[in-house]
Design a protein around this motif. Structure first.
Motif, PDB file in Angstrom:
ATOM      1  N   TYR A 106       0.846  -1.190   0.000  1.00  0.00           N
ATOM      2  CA  TYR A 106       0.000   0.000   0.000  1.00  0.00           C
ATOM      3  C   TYR A 106       0.880   1.238   0.000  1.00  0.00           C
ATOM      4  O   TYR A 106       1.863   1.313   0.732  1.00  0.00           O
ATOM      5  CB  TYR A 106      -0.925   0.006   1.227  1.00  0.00           C
ATOM      6  CG  TYR A 106      -2.015  -1.026   1.122  1.00  0.00           C
ATOM      7  CD1 TYR A 106      -3.260  -0.679   0.625  1.00  0.00           C
ATOM      8  CD2 TYR A 106      -1.784  -2.349   1.478  1.00  0.00           C
ATOM      9  CE1 TYR A 106      -4.259  -1.624   0.493  1.00  0.00           C
ATOM     10  CE2 TYR A 106      -2.782  -3.308   1.339  1.00  0.00           C
ATOM     11  CZ  TYR A 106      -4.014  -2.933   0.850  1.00  0.00           C
ATOM     12  OH  TYR A 106      -5.002  -3.874   0.707  1.00  0.00           O
ATOM     13  N   VAL A 107       0.508   2.204  -0.834  1.00  0.00           N
ATOM     14  CA  VAL A 107       1.276   3.438  -0.990  1.00  0.00           C
ATOM     15  C   VAL A 107       0.496   4.586  -0.369  1.00  0.00           C
ATOM     16  O   VAL A 107      -0.734   4.643  -0.475  1.00  0.00           O
ATOM     17  CB  VAL A 107       1.517   3.723  -2.499  1.00  0.00           C
ATOM     18  CG1 VAL A 107       2.315   4.992  -2.698  1.00  0.00           C
ATOM     19  CG2 VAL A 107       2.228   2.545  -3.140  1.00  0.00           C
ATOM     20  N   ASP A 108       1.211   5.514   0.268  1.00  0.00           N
ATOM     21  CA  ASP A 108       0.582   6.696   0.833  1.00  0.00           C
ATOM     22  C   ASP A 108       0.226   7.634  -0.320  1.00  0.00           C
ATOM     23  O   ASP A 108       1.086   8.313  -0.870  1.00  0.00           O
ATOM     24  CB  ASP A 108       1.544   7.382   1.819  1.00  0.00           C
ATOM     25  CG  ASP A 108       0.921   8.609   2.444  1.00  0.00           C
ATOM     26  OD1 ASP A 108      -0.323   8.673   2.516  1.00  0.00           O
ATOM     27  OD2 ASP A 108       1.678   9.517   2.862  1.00  0.00           O
ATOM     28  N   TYR A 109      -1.035   7.628  -0.712  1.00  0.00           N
ATOM     29  CA  TYR A 109      -1.499   8.427  -1.848  1.00  0.00           C
ATOM     30  C   TYR A 109      -2.323   9.581  -1.303  1.00  0.00           C
ATOM     31  O   TYR A 109      -3.497   9.431  -0.993  1.00  0.00           O
ATOM     32  CB  TYR A 109      -2.331   7.535  -2.782  1.00  0.00           C
ATOM     33  CG  TYR A 109      -2.782   8.198  -4.054  1.00  0.00           C
ATOM     34  CD1 TYR A 109      -1.857   8.589  -5.024  1.00  0.00           C
ATOM     35  CD2 TYR A 109      -4.127   8.425  -4.312  1.00  0.00           C
ATOM     36  CE1 TYR A 109      -2.268   9.180  -6.200  1.00  0.00           C
ATOM     37  CE2 TYR A 109      -4.549   9.007  -5.472  1.00  0.00           C
ATOM     38  CZ  TYR A 109      -3.612   9.396  -6.420  1.00  0.00           C
ATOM     39  OH  TYR A 109      -4.014   9.989  -7.592  1.00  0.00           O
ATOM     40  N   TYR A 110      -1.697  10.728  -1.145  1.00  0.00           N
ATOM     41  CA  TYR A 110      -2.330  11.922  -0.587  1.00  0.00           C
ATOM     42  C   TYR A 110      -3.003  11.623   0.748  1.00  0.00           C
ATOM     43  O   TYR A 110      -4.160  11.974   0.975  1.00  0.00           O
ATOM     44  CB  TYR A 110      -3.322  12.531  -1.580  1.00  0.00           C
ATOM     45  CG  TYR A 110      -2.674  12.954  -2.871  1.00  0.00           C
ATOM     46  CD1 TYR A 110      -1.782  14.022  -2.905  1.00  0.00           C
ATOM     47  CD2 TYR A 110      -2.918  12.258  -4.052  1.00  0.00           C
ATOM     48  CE1 TYR A 110      -1.167  14.402  -4.092  1.00  0.00           C
ATOM     49  CE2 TYR A 110      -2.302  12.639  -5.237  1.00  0.00           C
ATOM     50  CZ  TYR A 110      -1.435  13.715  -5.253  1.00  0.00           C
ATOM     51  OH  TYR A 110      -0.828  14.089  -6.413  1.00  0.00           O
ATOM     52  N   GLY A 111      -2.261  10.939   1.622  1.00  0.00           N
ATOM     53  CA  GLY A 111      -2.749  10.664   2.975  1.00  0.00           C
ATOM     54  C   GLY A 111      -3.598   9.420   3.118  1.00  0.00           C
ATOM     55  O   GLY A 111      -4.042   9.094   4.205  1.00  0.00           O
ATOM     56  N   THR A 112      -3.834   8.682   2.027  1.00  0.00           N
ATOM     57  CA  THR A 112      -4.656   7.469   2.086  1.00  0.00           C
ATOM     58  C   THR A 112      -3.813   6.272   1.657  1.00  0.00           C
ATOM     59  O   THR A 112      -3.122   6.330   0.645  1.00  0.00           O
ATOM     60  CB  THR A 112      -5.859   7.590   1.123  1.00  0.00           C
ATOM     61  OG1 THR A 112      -6.561   8.786   1.423  1.00  0.00           O
ATOM     62  CG2 THR A 112      -6.793   6.398   1.274  1.00  0.00           C
ATOM     63  N   ALA A 113      -3.871   5.190   2.438  1.00  0.00           N
ATOM     64  CA  ALA A 113      -3.159   3.965   2.057  1.00  0.00           C
ATOM     65  C   ALA A 113      -3.915   3.333   0.894  1.00  0.00           C
ATOM     66  O   ALA A 113      -5.052   2.886   1.043  1.00  0.00           O
ATOM     67  CB  ALA A 113      -3.079   3.010   3.230  1.00  0.00           C
ATOM     68  N   THR A 114      -3.270   3.318  -0.278  1.00  0.00           N
ATOM     69  CA  THR A 114      -3.906   2.853  -1.511  1.00  0.00           C
ATOM     70  C   THR A 114      -3.103   1.686  -2.076  1.00  0.00           C
ATOM     71  O   THR A 114      -1.876   1.742  -2.111  1.00  0.00           O
ATOM     72  CB  THR A 114      -3.934   4.009  -2.543  1.00  0.00           C
ATOM     73  OG1 THR A 114      -4.509   5.157  -1.922  1.00  0.00           O
ATOM     74  CG2 THR A 114      -4.746   3.639  -3.754  1.00  0.00           C
ATOM     75  N   SER A 133       8.606   8.389  -5.670  1.00  0.00           N
ATOM     76  CA  SER A 133       9.322   8.223  -4.397  1.00  0.00           C
ATOM     77  C   SER A 133       8.432   7.555  -3.341  1.00  0.00           C
ATOM     78  O   SER A 133       8.909   6.748  -2.542  1.00  0.00           O
ATOM     79  CB  SER A 133       9.851   9.556  -3.892  1.00  0.00           C
ATOM     80  OG  SER A 133       8.779  10.454  -3.699  1.00  0.00           O
ATOM     81  N   ALA A 134       7.128   7.843  -3.350  1.00  0.00           N
ATOM     82  CA  ALA A 134       6.209   7.212  -2.386  1.00  0.00           C
ATOM     83  C   ALA A 134       6.101   5.711  -2.655  1.00  0.00           C
ATOM     84  O   ALA A 134       6.076   4.896  -1.722  1.00  0.00           O
ATOM     85  CB  ALA A 134       4.836   7.862  -2.463  1.00  0.00           C
ATOM     86  N   ILE A 135       6.077   5.337  -3.937  1.00  0.00           N
ATOM     87  CA  ILE A 135       6.002   3.912  -4.305  1.00  0.00           C
ATOM     88  C   ILE A 135       7.294   3.212  -3.894  1.00  0.00           C
ATOM     89  O   ILE A 135       7.270   2.119  -3.314  1.00  0.00           O
ATOM     90  CB  ILE A 135       5.740   3.751  -5.817  1.00  0.00           C
ATOM     91  CG1 ILE A 135       4.317   4.214  -6.153  1.00  0.00           C
ATOM     92  CG2 ILE A 135       5.945   2.308  -6.260  1.00  0.00           C
ATOM     93  CD1 ILE A 135       4.019   4.283  -7.631  1.00  0.00           C
ATOM     94  N   GLU A 136       8.417   3.873  -4.170  1.00  0.00           N
ATOM     95  CA  GLU A 136       9.720   3.310  -3.808  1.00  0.00           C
ATOM     96  C   GLU A 136       9.792   3.064  -2.296  1.00  0.00           C
ATOM     97  O   GLU A 136      10.197   1.991  -1.841  1.00  0.00           O
ATOM     98  CB  GLU A 136      10.810   4.300  -4.236  1.00  0.00           C
ATOM     99  CG  GLU A 136      12.164   3.685  -4.422  1.00  0.00           C
ATOM    100  CD  GLU A 136      13.151   4.676  -5.036  1.00  0.00           C
ATOM    101  OE1 GLU A 136      14.315   4.261  -5.156  1.00  0.00           O
ATOM    102  OE2 GLU A 136      12.800   5.818  -5.368  1.00  0.00           O
TER     103      GLU A 136
END
Length: 187
Positions: free
Chosen positions: A44-52, A79-82
């Motif tokens: 799960y990636v932090d996508y604008y404050g939401t774990a997606t 960078s968030a995905i990494e």
């Protein structure tokens, strides 16, 4: 066979099928040296404050048997995905080239293969335990039907059917585990 027992058997079969499907999905997460997009399902990636889930913010492809590429729909998510991949601790180091992230799957050593086979056996055992617990619940449900006027013979027949279902679904779990073990040990 009594209608109530038949309903109990249907419910049990559905629950056991779910348990086998869950075991199968857990086994696909164990990598066998081949790149598969499903290896990243739990990330799960932090996508604008939401774990997606990673698959919802990027394309995950396998250009060859040992490489996964992740192409985010928004470049600023690289960078968030990494970070999410590193935090997931899946044993792969992301390589970011500014457009896509590449994950190179290293060939498995003999020792690592044995560890993965142990993991497969653990997951299969969890699946078998779940099926057995469902058998116990089904048998308890059938025994309670005695109060509703179901005869002893029908209860015994119902319990025998539950055992047949249990054997069928445990065999399915065993087949899945066997196939995964064979896949892992194939060099």
């Amino acid at each position: 066979m009594d209608e109530l027992i038949a309903l109990q058997l249907e419910d049990s079969a559905a629950e056991m099928a779910k348990a086998v499907a869950h075991t199968e999905s857990e086994l696909t997460k164990i990598r066998a040296g081949k790149a598969m997009p499903s290896m990243l399902d739990g990330i799960y990636v932090d996508y604008y404050g939401t774990a997606t889930p990673l698959a919802q913010i990027s394309n995950v492809n396998t250009p060859d048997a040992r490489t996964l590429t992740i192409q985010p729909w928004e470049k600023n998510m690289l960078s968030a995905i990494e970070k999410a991949i590193l935090d997931a601790n899946i044993g792969l180091t992301p390589q970011n080239d500014g457009n896509v992230i590449r994950l190179i799957i290293p060939p498995l050593t003999e020792e690592r293969r044995r560890d993965l086979v142990k993991k497969v056996k653990e997951e299969a055992e969890k699946g078998r335990v779940t099926v057995r617990n469902l058998r116990k619940d089904a048998n308890d449900g059938i025994k309670k039907l005695k109060n509703d006027g179901v005869s002893e013979d029908e209860i015994k027949a119902g319990e025998a059917e539950v055992q047949k279902l249990t054997d069928k679904y445990i065999a399915a779990v065993d087949r899945l585990a066997e196939a995964k073990e064979k896949d892992i040990m194939t060099v």
